[in-house]
Design an enzyme around this catalytic site. Structure first.
Site, mmCIF file in Angstrom:
data_model
loop_
_atom_site.group_PDB
_atom_site.id
_atom_site.type_symbol
_atom_site.label_atom_id
_atom_site.label_comp_id
_atom_site.label_asym_id
_atom_site.label_seq_id
_atom_site.Cartn_x
_atom_site.Cartn_y
_atom_site.Cartn_z
ATOM 1 N N HIS A 1 0.804 -1.223 0.000
ATOM 2 C CA HIS A 1 0.000 0.000 0.000
ATOM 3 C C HIS A 1 0.836 1.272 0.000
ATOM 4 O O HIS A 1 0.307 2.347 -0.235
ATOM 5 C CB HIS A 1 -0.931 0.031 1.215
ATOM 6 C CG HIS A 1 -2.034 -0.970 1.147
ATOM 7 N ND1 HIS A 1 -2.920 -1.038 0.107
ATOM 8 C CD2 HIS A 1 -2.387 -1.968 2.002
ATOM 9 C CE1 HIS A 1 -3.779 -2.015 0.319
ATOM 10 N NE2 HIS A 1 -3.475 -2.598 1.457
ATOM 11 N N ARG B 1 6.488 -5.785 3.696
ATOM 12 C CA ARG B 1 5.209 -6.332 3.269
ATOM 13 C C ARG B 1 5.108 -6.269 1.744
ATOM 14 O O ARG B 1 5.291 -5.207 1.150
ATOM 15 C CB ARG B 1 4.025 -5.581 3.891
ATOM 16 C CG ARG B 1 2.690 -6.136 3.381
ATOM 17 C CD ARG B 1 1.514 -5.718 4.207
ATOM 18 N NE ARG B 1 1.200 -4.302 4.081
ATOM 19 C CZ ARG B 1 0.122 -3.740 4.657
ATOM 20 N NH1 ARG B 1 -0.701 -4.479 5.390
ATOM 21 N NH2 ARG B 1 -0.113 -2.452 4.513
ATOM 22 N N ASP C 1 -8.841 -5.101 6.624
ATOM 23 C CA ASP C 1 -9.402 -5.963 5.580
ATOM 24 C C ASP C 1 -10.225 -7.096 6.182
ATOM 25 O O ASP C 1 -11.217 -7.529 5.576
ATOM 26 C CB ASP C 1 -8.285 -6.519 4.701
ATOM 27 C CG ASP C 1 -7.860 -5.544 3.618
ATOM 28 O OD1 ASP C 1 -8.749 -4.969 2.961
ATOM 29 O OD2 ASP C 1 -6.654 -5.340 3.429
#
Length: 259
Positions: free
Chosen positions: A45, A70, A169
């Site tokens: 992200h 990540r 999420d």
């Protein structure tokens, strides 16, 4: 040769992390100076590529903080590149099956046990394949209803280091808004189930907490690896506090970053 992340997990009941979403050279060093155990770099992200992360990792070679990256999927090439650059571990987003978790592990292992290509980029890491893959931790990020349903099978994947929970999420997948992750009983129960299942399997349990208060609560629930804030959150909070001190006003709550 153990990594800084492995050493920190071995020495502490909980380790605390910061998060970096942009190409800042100051954020990771400031997290280290503040006493954080690890810093995560967000290639899913954030505004970072694996090439950006490689440069940031090199800068941290002599800074006492562990590092994880990540990544958005199980593609072996970017996973191998960040490990070659010196990352202590990878967090693979949106894992929903044992097959995906196994692919993530394979990307951190050399043949015949995996598909990682040999090519270390940092001299300090050495060139022994067994040592290089032994220091690479791999976390499956479980953050959907499908991942929740498959958690028992995921936790049985050989070579997996841990489960890292993505509350926002997970909340969305269970039919709620991302800001409801910490207030909806079904989401909280799901997070606790993930933690207990992973712990029972002997895996490290991690979570994106977003604040120190929530981080403390997650530590009480048994999570070991707890990310507290991104560099943008920390900057916003500090900037707001300085402005409040200067103007005599109270500090307005800052916008959260949910991951």
């Amino acid at each position: 040769m153990a990594s800084r992340l492995q050493d920190a997990l071995a020495d502490n009941a909980q380790i605390w992390g910061g998060w970096v979403v942009g190409p800042t050279v100051l954020g990771p060093e400031e997290f280290a100076a503040a006493g954080y155990d690890y810093v995560g770099f967000d290639v899913q992200h954030g505004y970072l590529s694996d090439a950006d992360v490689a440069l940031l990792l090199r800068r941290l070679e002599h800074v006492p903080i562990a590092t994880v990256v990540r990544l958005p999927g199980v593609d072996a090439a970017p996973i191998g590149r960040v490990l070659d650059a010196g990352a202590d571990g990878v967090v693979i987003a949106m894992v929903e099956s044992a097959a995906q978790a196994a692919a993530a592990v394979a990307a951190t292992r050399y043949a015949p046990g995996g598909v990682r290509s040999f090519g270390p980029l940092r001299a300090g890491l050495g060139i022994e394949p067994a040592a290089l893959q032994a220091r690479a931790s791999v976390f499956a990020m479980v953050e959907t209803a499908r991942g929740l349903a498959a958690i028992d099978e995921i936790c049985r994947v050989e070579g997996l280091t841990g489960i890292y929970v993505g509350p926002a999420d997970l909340a969305i997948s269970l039919g709620h808004g991302p800001t409801e992750a910490w207030t909806r009983p079904d989401v909280l129960n799901a997070m606790q189930h993930l933690q207990r299942t992973a712990a029972k399997a002997g895996l490290v349990t991690g979570i994106h907490a977003n604040t120190g208060t929530i981080g403390n609560a997650m530590a009480q629930k048994g999570f070991q690896m707890i990310t507290l804030a991104s560099e943008s959150q920390a900057l916003r909070r500090g900037a707001a506090a300085h402005l409040a001190e200067a103007t005599g006003q109270s500090v307005a709550p800052g916008q959260q970053r949910y991951c």
